[in-house]
Design a protein around this motif. Structure first.
Motif, PDB file in Angstrom:
ATOM      1  N   ALA A 183      -8.886 -20.082 -35.813  1.00  0.00           N
ATOM      2  CA  ALA A 183      -9.835 -19.550 -34.827  1.00  0.00           C
ATOM      3  C   ALA A 183     -10.771 -18.522 -35.470  1.00  0.00           C
ATOM      4  O   ALA A 183     -11.973 -18.494 -35.167  1.00  0.00           O
ATOM      5  N   ILE A 184     -10.245 -17.697 -36.366  1.00  0.00           N
ATOM      6  CA  ILE A 184     -11.092 -16.712 -37.052  1.00  0.00           C
ATOM      7  C   ILE A 184     -12.092 -17.420 -37.959  1.00  0.00           C
ATOM      8  O   ILE A 184     -13.268 -17.062 -38.000  1.00  0.00           O
ATOM      9  N   ARG A 185     -11.616 -18.441 -38.684  1.00  0.00           N
ATOM     10  CA  ARG A 185     -12.510 -19.201 -39.577  1.00  0.00           C
ATOM     11  C   ARG A 185     -13.699 -19.797 -38.835  1.00  0.00           C
ATOM     12  O   ARG A 185     -14.804 -19.826 -39.344  1.00  0.00           O
ATOM     13  N   GLU A 186     -13.434 -20.293 -37.642  1.00  0.00           N
ATOM     14  CA  GLU A 186     -14.460 -20.977 -36.853  1.00  0.00           C
ATOM     15  C   GLU A 186     -15.207 -20.050 -35.903  1.00  0.00           C
ATOM     16  O   GLU A 186     -16.129 -20.486 -35.217  1.00  0.00           O
ATOM     17  N   ALA A 187     -14.812 -18.795 -35.856  1.00  0.00           N
ATOM     18  CA  ALA A 187     -15.379 -17.859 -34.871  1.00  0.00           C
ATOM     19  C   ALA A 187     -16.869 -17.628 -35.099  1.00  0.00           C
ATOM     20  O   ALA A 187     -17.363 -17.626 -36.220  1.00  0.00           O
ATOM     21  N   ARG A 188     -17.552 -17.395 -33.990  1.00  0.00           N
ATOM     22  CA  ARG A 188     -18.952 -17.003 -34.038  1.00  0.00           C
ATOM     23  C   ARG A 188     -18.993 -15.489 -34.137  1.00  0.00           C
ATOM     24  O   ARG A 188     -18.198 -14.785 -33.518  1.00  0.00           O
ATOM     25  N   LEU A 189     -19.905 -14.980 -34.945  1.00  0.00           N
ATOM     26  CA  LEU A 189     -20.082 -13.532 -35.075  1.00  0.00           C
ATOM     27  C   LEU A 189     -21.180 -13.099 -34.115  1.00  0.00           C
ATOM     28  O   LEU A 189     -22.287 -13.617 -34.165  1.00  0.00           O
ATOM     29  N   ARG A 192      -0.493 -18.050 -25.724  1.00  0.00           N
ATOM     30  CA  ARG A 192      -1.463 -19.068 -26.125  1.00  0.00           C
ATOM     31  C   ARG A 192      -2.531 -18.420 -27.000  1.00  0.00           C
ATOM     32  O   ARG A 192      -3.122 -17.415 -26.634  1.00  0.00           O
ATOM     33  N   ILE A 193      -2.770 -19.023 -28.157  1.00  0.00           N
ATOM     34  CA  ILE A 193      -3.821 -18.543 -29.050  1.00  0.00           C
ATOM     35  C   ILE A 193      -5.090 -19.330 -28.741  1.00  0.00           C
ATOM     36  O   ILE A 193      -5.084 -20.567 -28.789  1.00  0.00           O
ATOM     37  N   PRO A 194      -6.190 -18.640 -28.396  1.00  0.00           N
ATOM     38  CA  PRO A 194      -7.442 -19.345 -28.105  1.00  0.00           C
ATOM     39  C   PRO A 194      -7.945 -20.115 -29.331  1.00  0.00           C
ATOM     40  O   PRO A 194      -7.801 -19.649 -30.460  1.00  0.00           O
ATOM     41  N   LYS A 195      -8.520 -21.287 -29.080  1.00  0.00           N
ATOM     42  CA  LYS A 195      -9.066 -22.092 -30.178  1.00  0.00           C
ATOM     43  C   LYS A 195     -10.436 -21.601 -30.606  1.00  0.00           C
ATOM     44  O   LYS A 195     -10.825 -21.733 -31.753  1.00  0.00           O
ATOM     45  N   LYS A 196     -11.188 -21.050 -29.664  1.00  0.00           N
ATOM     46  CA  LYS A 196     -12.537 -20.573 -29.955  1.00  0.00           C
ATOM     47  C   LYS A 196     -12.614 -19.078 -29.691  1.00  0.00           C
ATOM     48  O   LYS A 196     -12.208 -18.612 -28.636  1.00  0.00           O
ATOM     49  N   LEU A 197     -13.167 -18.372 -30.674  1.00  0.00           N
ATOM     50  CA  LEU A 197     -13.311 -16.924 -30.562  1.00  0.00           C
ATOM     51  C   LEU A 197     -14.725 -16.507 -30.933  1.00  0.00           C
ATOM     52  O   LEU A 197     -15.404 -17.189 -31.694  1.00  0.00           O
ATOM     53  N   VAL A 198     -15.109 -15.366 -30.405  1.00  0.00           N
ATOM     54  CA  VAL A 198     -16.325 -14.684 -30.809  1.00  0.00           C
ATOM     55  C   VAL A 198     -15.878 -13.330 -31.336  1.00  0.00           C
ATOM     56  O   VAL A 198     -15.189 -12.583 -30.645  1.00  0.00           O
ATOM     57  N   ILE A 199     -16.232 -13.032 -32.587  1.00  0.00           N
ATOM     58  CA  ILE A 199     -15.899 -11.728 -33.158  1.00  0.00           C
ATOM     59  C   ILE A 199     -17.048 -10.788 -32.849  1.00  0.00           C
ATOM     60  O   ILE A 199     -18.178 -11.030 -33.239  1.00  0.00           O
ATOM     61  N   GLU A 200     -16.739  -9.731 -32.108  1.00  0.00           N
ATOM     62  CA  GLU A 200     -17.780  -8.802 -31.671  1.00  0.00           C
ATOM     63  C   GLU A 200     -17.789  -7.495 -32.450  1.00  0.00           C
ATOM     64  O   GLU A 200     -18.819  -6.850 -32.598  1.00  0.00           O
ATOM     65  N   ASP A 201     -16.636  -7.093 -32.949  1.00  0.00           N
ATOM     66  CA  ASP A 201     -16.560  -5.824 -33.668  1.00  0.00           C
ATOM     67  C   ASP A 201     -15.363  -5.876 -34.600  1.00  0.00           C
ATOM     68  O   ASP A 201     -14.485  -6.730 -34.464  1.00  0.00           O
ATOM     69  N   GLY A 202     -15.339  -4.966 -35.535  1.00  0.00           N
ATOM     70  CA  GLY A 202     -14.231  -4.909 -36.473  1.00  0.00           C
ATOM     71  C   GLY A 202     -14.246  -3.598 -37.225  1.00  0.00           C
ATOM     72  O   GLY A 202     -15.225  -2.857 -37.184  1.00  0.00           O
ATOM     73  N   ALA A 203     -13.135  -3.335 -37.896  1.00  0.00           N
ATOM     74  CA  ALA A 203     -13.041  -2.097 -38.661  1.00  0.00           C
ATOM     75  C   ALA A 203     -12.079  -2.275 -39.820  1.00  0.00           C
ATOM     76  O   ALA A 203     -11.136  -3.059 -39.744  1.00  0.00           O
TER      77      ALA A 203
END
Length: 146
Positions: free
Chosen positions: A75-81, A2-13
């Motif tokens: 989900a990435i498009r709508e994600a909160r940073l 299952r892919i979550p509909k809502k995400l929070v992006i906390e870190d990246g590289a």
């Protein structure tokens, strides 16, 4: 899966391996996930779990142009940073780079986003990942490596 509909992006590289982009995200249930777009500059396949130019969610290869792919991108498009953990002095020191040679416009652009701050850098990584996965180059490389 299952892919979550809502995400929070906390870190990246953005890795200097040919362009791998990774995002550390959390879903609304508090579960951590990793989204990775493996580099697409070097097409030799030395590891079957890291196919160049392909999208992975929690180490699972996402089929090209299928429902899971569009769910992840949405989900990435709508994600909160959420850059709270990236604002510490310790993390800022880690991101501080020594002057050196920067090869490629993609790296130069990413470094300029780091200079703008963690939020700009994360937004840039998310945009770059989405743009590549939606590109014709993404489809062509997937076809070539199958």
């Amino acid at each position: 899966m299952r892919i979550p509909k809502k995400l929070v992006i906390e870190d990246g590289a953005y890795a200097m391996d040919g362009g791998s982009i990774s995002l550390q995200v959390w879903d609304s249930d508090g579960n951590e996930h990793n989204i990775v777009l493996w580099q697409h500059m070097f097409t030799e396949q030395s590891n079957p779990n890291k196919i160049p130019g392909r999208l992975y969610f929690d180490k699972i290869l996402i089929p090209v142009r299928e429902k899971m792919e569009s769910q992840i991108l949405a989900a990435i498009r709508e994600a909160r940073l959420d850059t709270v953990n990236l604002e510490s002095e310790e993390v800022k020191d880690r991101l501080e780079l020594n002057p050196g040679v920067i090869v490629g416009d993609d790296i130069k652009e990413y470094m300029s986003k780091i200079d703008e701050g963690p939020r700009a850098a994360l937004a840039h990584l998310a945009r770059q990942l989405i743009e590549y996965v939606e590109s014709a180059d993404y489809i062509e490389l997937a076809r070539m490596l199958n």
